[in-house]
Design an enzyme around this catalytic site. Structure first.
Site, PDB file in Angstrom:
ATOM      1  N   LEU A 136      13.556   0.825 -42.867  1.00  0.00           N
ATOM      2  CA  LEU A 136      13.474   2.553 -42.740  1.00  0.00           C
ATOM      3  C   LEU A 136      13.236   2.971 -41.372  1.00  0.00           C
ATOM      4  O   LEU A 136      12.515   3.637 -40.990  1.00  0.00           O
ATOM      5  CB  LEU A 136      12.135   2.969 -43.597  1.00  0.00           C
ATOM      6  N   CYS A 137      14.167   2.011 -40.399  1.00  0.00           N
ATOM      7  CA  CYS A 137      13.990   2.460 -39.023  1.00  0.00           C
ATOM      8  C   CYS A 137      15.525   2.811 -38.748  1.00  0.00           C
ATOM      9  O   CYS A 137      15.860   2.402 -37.480  1.00  0.00           O
ATOM     10  CB  CYS A 137      13.329   1.640 -38.200  1.00  0.00           C
ATOM     11  N   GLY A 138      16.273   3.560 -39.376  1.00  0.00           N
ATOM     12  CA  GLY A 138      17.632   3.739 -38.608  1.00  0.00           C
ATOM     13  C   GLY A 138      18.465   2.474 -38.511  1.00  0.00           C
ATOM     14  O   GLY A 138      18.300   1.354 -39.410  1.00  0.00           O
TER      15      GLY A 138
END
Lengths: 290, 133
Positions: A88-90
């Site tokens: 969930l960090c691109g």
């Protein structure tokens, strides 16, 4: 067309997702600030160490031999790959992994030292040889952790198991940009000495005293240099991870907002359609009675 | 006023101190090294131990481990893995660490664990010494 009830349910679910992404964004922002402070705090040490190392190796005149300086024909290459433990960090993890996968093709059967769960999982799935893994480094990265990793590679390098070691990590440029970077860790290429301080300083270097002697000081400094390089990479990766997560969550929040807007529009339209339909039914019914 | 020199103690995690002091005694690998202002340029490895600093006629101690010192132009730079001033030391933690290390050493064994326990013991002793226990 979906019924008004379905749309309402949809809006509710998007809203709660938005709340989560918003919270994650704020948490990431706070953590990033702290991680950035750690990067800044580590800088003076690294600068001074590089400084001293440059001077000492210049004074030692390149004639010193040290196991960590020894250049060998590369038979076996090791890569240290730093990724995050969580997603969930691109594109943060994907970028590092893509870079690493590309680099790995250069050498035959390289050994991998993965730091962070994401990198480990990826290369394990692909059946690569993982020599060591370090996961769950946590929020606060201590120098002790970097030391542990450094000790592992230094031992392997001195034992001749690895002939060169590269470090792949994500450099923290700013909040929006993290750049995957490859750094040669071993053998150490002694940092070039800064020349800007002029002739006077040059004289001072020559007269340095070494206790007990230049070689042993150098022997002390070189492993430290490796440790600090790893430490810096870990800190930058951490700051980058939070930065990337912040950006990713920000755009997720915006997307959710947009979606809610669109859904609200279609909700109104659906409601209006239902009302129109009802009216025309009544009118139609009345007309039939006449 | 006495002549002063600049003392910087830096660890990878933070800058522990950066100030004007009169006299520094550092635990060099081959015995203690004393630095007054205008000391000749020198680089030395340090061992785990206590660094003493005299500032404004008062002395304070700093527990350090794994580092080295560079002296140049009345400037003393200490780079250490860990460094804590006497008032920053967690005495209880150091005592616990000392006990743990001693137990591990007493148990015997070999290799890296022993070396590690030995290093941990040295660190704990240095901290306790600096804290004045």
């Amino acid at each position: 067309m979906a019924s008004a009830r379905d749309i309402r349910r949809r809006i509710k679910s998007v809203k709660s997702t938005q709340q989560i992404t918003k919270a994650m964004k704020m948490v990431a922002a706070a953590k990033m600030r702290r991680a950035q402070e750690a990067v800044t705090a580590a800088r003076p040490y690294a600068t001074k160490l590089t400084d001293v190392l440059g001077r000492v190796s210049a004074a030692a005149g390149g004639s010193v031999s040290h196991p960590l300086l020894e250049v060998r024909e590369p038979q076996k290459t090791a890569y240290i790959i730093i990724t995050a433990d969580r997603g969930l960090c691109g594109g943060f993890n994907a970028n590092v992994i893509r870079r690493a996968a590309k680099e790995l093709q250069q050498y035959e059967n390289p050994a991998l030292i993965t730091i962070g769960r994401k990198g480990r999982d990826f290369f394990k799935r692909r059946g690569a040889e993982i020599a060591a893994e370090f996961i769950n480094l946590g929020e606060n990265i201590t120098f002790g952790k970097a030391k542990e990793i450094a000790r592992f590679v230094i031992d392997k390098y001195t034992a001749g198991e690895y002939d060169q070691v590269y470090l792949i990590f994500s450099e923290f440029v700013n909040t929006l940009t993290q750049r995957p970077t490859t750094v040669k860790l071993l053998p150490i290429e002694a940092p070039a000495e800064e020349k800007k301080e002029g002739a006077e300083d040059k004289k001072a270097q020559v007269s340095y005293m070494y206790e007990p002697n230049a070689e042993s000081v150098l022997g002390e400094l070189l492993p430290k240099y490796v440790e600090v390089s790893i430490f810096r990479a870990l800190l930058e990766a951490k700051a980058g991870e939070h930065g990337a997560r912040m950006t990713a969550m920000d755009s997720a929040t915006n997307n959710a907002k947009e979606m809610i807007h669109k859904l609200t529009l279609s909700l109104n339209r659906a409601r209006q359609a239902a009302i129109t339909k009802e009216i025309s039914e009544i009118v139609g019914g009345a007309a039939a009675l006449e | 006023m006495a002549k002063t020199q600049r003392l910087d103690i830096v660890t990878p995690e933070r800058v522990v101190c950066s100030e004007e002091v009169e006299f520094v005694v550092a635990p060099g690998v081959e015995g203690e090294l004393g630095f007054l202002p205008e000391h000749a340029p020198l680089v030395s490895a340090l061992k785990t131990g206590v660094l003493r600093v005299q500032q404004d006629g008062k002395t304070y101690k700093v527990a350090i481990s794994g580092g080295f010192v560079e002296v140049k132009n009345s400037r003393v730079i200490v780079l250490a893995d860990t460094a804590e001033r006497e008032d920053q030391i967690d005495v209880e933690r150091a005592e616990a660490a000392k006990k743990r290390a001693e137990e591990r050493l007493a148990k015997g064994g070999e290799g890296i664990d022993q070396a590690r326990a030995e290093a941990a013991l040295q660190r704990a002793i240095a901290r306790l010494k600096a804290a004045g226990r």
